[in-house]
Design a protein around this motif. Structure first.
Motif, PDB file in Angstrom:
ATOM      1  N   SER A   1       0.811  -1.217   0.000  1.00 39.78           N
ATOM      2  CA  SER A   1       0.000   0.000   0.000  1.00 39.78           C
ATOM      3  C   SER A   1       0.843   1.265   0.000  1.00 39.78           C
ATOM      4  O   SER A   1       0.311   2.367  -0.203  1.00 39.78           O
ATOM      5  CB  SER A   1      -0.941   0.017   1.222  1.00 39.78           C
ATOM      6  N   VAL A   2       2.158   1.133   0.214  1.00 37.63           N
ATOM      7  CA  VAL A   2       3.040   2.299   0.139  1.00 37.63           C
ATOM      8  C   VAL A   2       3.015   2.904  -1.267  1.00 37.63           C
ATOM      9  O   VAL A   2       3.340   4.083  -1.453  1.00 37.63           O
ATOM     10  CB  VAL A   2       4.483   1.904   0.539  1.00 37.63           C
ATOM     11  N   VAL A   3       2.611   2.102  -2.245  1.00 36.81           N
ATOM     12  CA  VAL A   3       2.587   2.576  -3.636  1.00 36.81           C
ATOM     13  C   VAL A   3       1.522   3.648  -3.831  1.00 36.81           C
ATOM     14  O   VAL A   3       1.732   4.621  -4.567  1.00 36.81           O
ATOM     15  CB  VAL A   3       2.337   1.387  -4.598  1.00 36.81           C
ATOM     16  N   TRP A   4       0.357   3.494  -3.175  1.00 39.27           N
ATOM     17  CA  TRP A   4      -0.741   4.434  -3.405  1.00 39.27           C
ATOM     18  C   TRP A   4      -1.105   5.269  -2.173  1.00 39.27           C
ATOM     19  O   TRP A   4      -2.068   6.008  -2.184  1.00 39.27           O
ATOM     20  CB  TRP A   4      -1.989   3.693  -3.897  1.00 39.27           C
ATOM     21  N   THR A   5      -0.344   5.156  -1.102  1.00 38.84           N
ATOM     22  CA  THR A   5      -0.663   5.877   0.117  1.00 38.84           C
ATOM     23  C   THR A   5      -0.513   7.386  -0.062  1.00 38.84           C
ATOM     24  O   THR A   5       0.167   7.852  -0.987  1.00 38.84           O
ATOM     25  CB  THR A   5       0.247   5.416   1.267  1.00 38.84           C
ATOM     26  N   THR A   6      -1.137   8.136   0.852  1.00 41.34           N
ATOM     27  CA  THR A   6      -1.023   9.598   0.806  1.00 41.34           C
ATOM     28  C   THR A   6       0.271  10.088   1.436  1.00 41.34           C
ATOM     29  O   THR A   6       0.635  11.241   1.263  1.00 41.34           O
ATOM     30  CB  THR A   6      -2.219  10.241   1.541  1.00 41.34           C
ATOM     31  N   ASP A   7       0.959   9.237   2.208  1.00 41.20           N
ATOM     32  CA  ASP A   7       2.236   9.614   2.814  1.00 41.20           C
ATOM     33  C   ASP A   7       3.083   8.357   2.966  1.00 41.20           C
ATOM     34  O   ASP A   7       2.842   7.533   3.843  1.00 41.20           O
ATOM     35  CB  ASP A   7       2.018  10.280   4.183  1.00 41.20           C
ATOM     36  N   ARG A   8       4.094   8.214   2.124  1.00 37.46           N
ATOM     37  CA  ARG A   8       4.875   6.986   2.103  1.00 37.46           C
ATOM     38  C   ARG A   8       5.702   6.784   3.371  1.00 37.46           C
ATOM     39  O   ARG A   8       5.835   5.657   3.857  1.00 37.46           O
ATOM     40  CB  ARG A   8       5.795   6.977   0.877  1.00 37.46           C
ATOM     41  N   SER A   9       6.256   7.846   3.914  1.00 44.61           N
ATOM     42  CA  SER A   9       7.086   7.699   5.113  1.00 44.61           C
ATOM     43  C   SER A   9       6.244   7.234   6.295  1.00 44.61           C
ATOM     44  O   SER A   9       6.658   6.335   7.046  1.00 44.61           O
ATOM     45  CB  SER A   9       7.787   9.029   5.441  1.00 44.61           C
ATOM     46  N   ASP A  10       5.052   7.825   6.479  1.00 47.47           N
ATOM     47  CA  ASP A  10       4.192   7.404   7.578  1.00 47.47           C
ATOM     48  C   ASP A  10       3.707   5.971   7.388  1.00 47.47           C
ATOM     49  O   ASP A  10       3.561   5.220   8.357  1.00 47.47           O
ATOM     50  CB  ASP A  10       2.989   8.346   7.716  1.00 47.47           C
ATOM     51  N   THR A  11       3.446   5.587   6.151  1.00 50.40           N
ATOM     52  CA  THR A  11       3.036   4.210   5.890  1.00 50.40           C
ATOM     53  C   THR A  11       4.163   3.238   6.204  1.00 50.40           C
ATOM     54  O   THR A  11       3.930   2.170   6.791  1.00 50.40           O
ATOM     55  CB  THR A  11       2.600   4.049   4.423  1.00 50.40           C
ATOM     56  N   LEU A  12       5.385   3.591   5.839  1.00 45.34           N
ATOM     57  CA  LEU A  12       6.520   2.727   6.153  1.00 45.34           C
ATOM     58  C   LEU A  12       6.725   2.587   7.658  1.00 45.34           C
ATOM     59  O   LEU A  12       6.969   1.485   8.170  1.00 45.34           O
ATOM     60  CB  LEU A  12       7.798   3.279   5.500  1.00 45.34           C
ATOM     61  N   PHE A  13       6.606   3.705   8.380  1.00 44.44           N
ATOM     62  CA  PHE A  13       6.749   3.647   9.835  1.00 44.44           C
ATOM     63  C   PHE A  13       5.618   2.815  10.453  1.00 44.44           C
ATOM     64  O   PHE A  13       5.841   2.031  11.382  1.00 44.44           O
ATOM     65  CB  PHE A  13       6.761   5.054  10.429  1.00 44.44           C
ATOM     66  N   GLY A  14       4.395   3.004   9.926  1.00 45.99           N
ATOM     67  CA  GLY A  14       3.269   2.226  10.419  1.00 45.99           C
ATOM     68  C   GLY A  14       3.454   0.739  10.149  1.00 45.99           C
ATOM     69  O   GLY A  14       3.146  -0.101  11.000  1.00 45.99           O
TER      70      GLY A  14
ATOM     71  N   VAL B   1     -14.438   5.610  -2.205  1.00 44.91           N
ATOM     72  CA  VAL B   1     -13.559   6.247  -3.194  1.00 44.91           C
ATOM     73  C   VAL B   1     -12.459   5.290  -3.634  1.00 44.91           C
ATOM     74  O   VAL B   1     -12.081   5.235  -4.805  1.00 44.91           O
ATOM     75  CB  VAL B   1     -12.945   7.543  -2.608  1.00 44.91           C
ATOM     76  N   LYS B   2     -11.918   4.526  -2.688  1.00 38.98           N
ATOM     77  CA  LYS B   2     -10.889   3.524  -2.980  1.00 38.98           C
ATOM     78  C   LYS B   2     -11.322   2.198  -2.359  1.00 38.98           C
ATOM     79  O   LYS B   2     -10.777   1.762  -1.334  1.00 38.98           O
ATOM     80  CB  LYS B   2      -9.530   3.959  -2.436  1.00 38.98           C
ATOM     81  N   PRO B   3     -12.295   1.533  -2.946  1.00 39.38           N
ATOM     82  CA  PRO B   3     -12.924   0.378  -2.291  1.00 39.38           C
ATOM     83  C   PRO B   3     -12.049  -0.862  -2.199  1.00 39.38           C
ATOM     84  O   PRO B   3     -12.191  -1.639  -1.259  1.00 39.38           O
ATOM     85  CB  PRO B   3     -14.151   0.104  -3.171  1.00 39.38           C
ATOM     86  N   ILE B   4     -11.151  -1.054  -3.137  1.00 39.65           N
ATOM     87  CA  ILE B   4     -10.363  -2.289  -3.161  1.00 39.65           C
ATOM     88  C   ILE B   4      -9.062  -2.146  -2.388  1.00 39.65           C
ATOM     89  O   ILE B   4      -8.742  -2.972  -1.533  1.00 39.65           O
ATOM     90  CB  ILE B   4     -10.045  -2.722  -4.605  1.00 39.65           C
ATOM     91  N   GLN B   5      -8.302  -1.070  -2.652  1.00 39.58           N
ATOM     92  CA  GLN B   5      -6.968  -0.957  -2.074  1.00 39.58           C
ATOM     93  C   GLN B   5      -6.899  -0.081  -0.833  1.00 39.58           C
ATOM     94  O   GLN B   5      -5.943  -0.159  -0.061  1.00 39.58           O
ATOM     95  CB  GLN B   5      -5.967  -0.436  -3.115  1.00 39.58           C
ATOM     96  N   GLY B   6      -7.894   0.769  -0.591  1.00 40.89           N
ATOM     97  CA  GLY B   6      -7.852   1.651   0.567  1.00 40.89           C
ATOM     98  C   GLY B   6      -6.906   2.818   0.379  1.00 40.89           C
ATOM     99  O   GLY B   6      -6.341   3.030  -0.699  1.00 40.89           O
ATOM    100  N   TRP B   7      -6.712   3.587   1.450  1.00 43.25           N
ATOM    101  CA  TRP B   7      -5.917   4.818   1.382  1.00 43.25           C
ATOM    102  C   TRP B   7      -4.461   4.625   1.799  1.00 43.25           C
ATOM    103  O   TRP B   7      -3.687   5.573   1.792  1.00 43.25           O
ATOM    104  CB  TRP B   7      -6.559   5.893   2.263  1.00 43.25           C
ATOM    105  N   GLY B   8      -4.094   3.417   2.163  1.00 40.27           N
ATOM    106  CA  GLY B   8      -2.723   3.160   2.603  1.00 40.27           C
ATOM    107  C   GLY B   8      -2.673   2.859   4.089  1.00 40.27           C
ATOM    108  O   GLY B   8      -3.478   3.369   4.869  1.00 40.27           O
ATOM    109  N   TRP B   9      -1.722   2.031   4.485  1.00 36.17           N
ATOM    110  CA  TRP B   9      -1.647   1.590   5.872  1.00 36.17           C
ATOM    111  C   TRP B   9      -0.973   2.645   6.758  1.00 36.17           C
ATOM    112  O   TRP B   9       0.108   3.142   6.435  1.00 36.17           O
ATOM    113  CB  TRP B   9      -0.866   0.285   5.978  1.00 36.17           C
ATOM    114  N   PHE B  10      -1.601   2.960   7.876  1.00 39.86           N
ATOM    115  CA  PHE B  10      -1.026   3.876   8.860  1.00 39.86           C
ATOM    116  C   PHE B  10      -1.099   3.307  10.280  1.00 39.86           C
ATOM    117  O   PHE B  10      -0.342   3.728  11.149  1.00 39.86           O
ATOM    118  CB  PHE B  10      -1.766   5.222   8.840  1.00 39.86           C
ATOM    119  N   GLY B  11      -2.009   2.372  10.522  1.00 37.69           N
ATOM    120  CA  GLY B  11      -2.222   1.909  11.892  1.00 37.69           C
ATOM    121  C   GLY B  11      -3.076   2.924  12.615  1.00 37.69           C
ATOM    122  O   GLY B  11      -4.201   3.212  12.214  1.00 37.69           O
ATOM    123  N   SER B  12      -2.548   3.475  13.704  1.00 40.09           N
ATOM    124  CA  SER B  12      -3.225   4.592  14.354  1.00 40.09           C
ATOM    125  C   SER B  12      -3.256   5.780  13.396  1.00 40.09           C
ATOM    126  O   SER B  12      -2.319   5.981  12.618  1.00 40.09           O
ATOM    127  CB  SER B  12      -2.488   4.981  15.641  1.00 40.09           C
TER     128      SER B  12
END
Length: 426
Positions: A79-92, A290-301
């Protein structure tokens, strides 16, 4: 050094250290910083990797982790590919992987009974500390400990939070503790002199937490305990029939609970709380569409300043830090694909652990399915199961379930010439 890392004493010490760090995460962050907590987890992961390496001859690569867990972690990373913030997704994702890796390590170096005993010892201490701080804040000093989130309301009957950050988290931990303490007692790992005060401590803090989810969790665990007891004591030739009958009854009960949801909510006096959650979940569904299959990207909290979380809170004029529901959180962040993988991870583990507990006579085998039911029900009201201690427990239970019933056992058997069996005991 290798002998030390492979020793039983090191395995127990490591397990206690991991459990203490995982369940004390909120307090460590508040008393120091999130960087300190991340450093502690990173050091523990490094030690865990060294222990697994030293014990590598005891391990099977095929059975190192459940496939459903690996696929879920892979999807969260992708999900880092389509997330709104790659660094936060990586940390999450690193936090998700870190807690999961610690659970995998503990699951391989400790058996179920050893894990239950270590968890029981850890939670006894943490609950005692929580009660002590609540007495100090609410009775002796009569001042709140704001840096720990303790409001000092013990003298007026609560709610109390302990060292866990919120009353709902305290309630969640007390239910985990109650299950663990009872299993310890029933498996004769503890004498009554220690077990009964431990159960009383957890029950008292559960009541003082005034968490509306505690009652639901207690009812769910109670019903499942009765059902599992019936199955375990049924004759082997009738066990399948009993399983199907219980399955139908559960389906009917869920349908009735849904139909009577409004009277039930009113009875629990949780109307306003549920209304807040319902509004939040409806908003999340709008964004998920809006993004039903892949979501907005992983963040956790929910990360601060990140879309869509900030916009959801802006629309609701609130400051939610999660979806208050693990399933909706996964749907929002990883889409329908991620939600299916998450449900597979928990569902397969629950089925496996239930089947094992139904034929093994030792009561310790009941710990895993009871814990998974607790996590599944709690996920309906909070997002604890996708972060921190909740995620750790989910991975640990999924690994534990897979160690007894897994398709990979057949592959190992083909290589070793040993045919795995699962006989009913008793």
């Amino acid at each position: 050094m290798g002998r030390l890392l492979a020793s039983a004493e090191m395995a127990r010490a490591f397990t206690i250290a991991v459990l203490a760090a995982v369940f004390s995460a909120f307090t460590i962050e508040r008393m120091s910083s999130p960087v300190t907590q991340a450093t502690i987890l990173a050091v523990l992961c490094a030690i865990g990797a060294a222990i697994l390496w030293v014990r590598r001859e005891e391990l099977s690569l095929l059975r190192l982790a459940p496939t459903s867990l690996l696929v879920f972690l892979a999807w969260a990373l992708v999900s880092v590919v389509w997330t709104t913030d790659r660094s936060d997704t990586l940390f999450g994702w690193m936090a998700l992987f870190g807690y999961g890796f610690l659970a995998i390590t503990v699951g391989h170096i400790r058996d179920t009974l050893q894990t239950v005993r270590a968890l029981g010892d850890t939670l006894r201490v943490l609950l005692l500390i929580s009660l002590g701080l609540e007495i100090l804040s609410g009775v002796l000093l009569d001042i709140p400990f704001t840096f720990l989130g303790i409001q000092g309301d013990l003298a007026i009957g609560g709610p109390v939070q302990g060292i866990f950050g919120s009353r709902n988290m305290l309630g969640f931990v007390t239910v985990i503790a109650l299950i663990t303490f009872v299993i310890e007692w029933r498996s004769q790992s503890l004498t009554s002199r220690i077990a009964i005060p431990s159960i009383a401590l957890a029950a008292m803090l559960a009541i003082l937490s005034a968490s509306p989810t505690v009652l639901v969790l207690a009812l769910a665990v109670g019903v499942v305990t009765v059902a599992l007891t019936i199955v375990r004591h049924a004759p082997a030739e009738r066990r399948n029939v009993v399983q199907w009958v219980l399955g139908v009854l559960v389906a009917l009960a869920l349908a009735a609970a849904f139909a009577l949801r409004h009277p039930i909510i009113a009875l629990m006096d949780a109307g306003s709380d549920f209304s807040i959650r319902a509004t939040l979940w409806n908003t999340i569904l709008d964004f998920s569409a809006v993004k039903p299959i892949q979501g907005w990207g992983w963040f956790g909290s929910w990360a601060r300043g990140e879309y869509p979380f900030t916009y959801i809170n802006f629309q609701l004029d609130d400051h939610h830090q999660s979806a208050l529901n693990s399933y909706f959180d996964v749907l929002l962040q990883l889409g329908a694909a991620g939600l299916v993988l998450f449900l597979l991870l928990g569902g397969v583990a629950l089925v496996r652990s239930w089947l094992v507990a139904s034929v093994r006579r030792s009561v310790v085998y009941a710990w895993t399915p009871l814990m998974l039911v607790t996590l599944a029900v709690e996920s309906m009201f909070e997002s604890f199961t996708i972060v921190g201690a909740g995620w750790f427990m989910l991975v640990l239970c999924a690994l534990r379930a897979g160690q007894s019933r897994s398709w990979r056992e057949n592959i190992d058997a083909a290589q070793t010439g040993v045919i795995p069996t699962l006989r009913a005991e008793g």
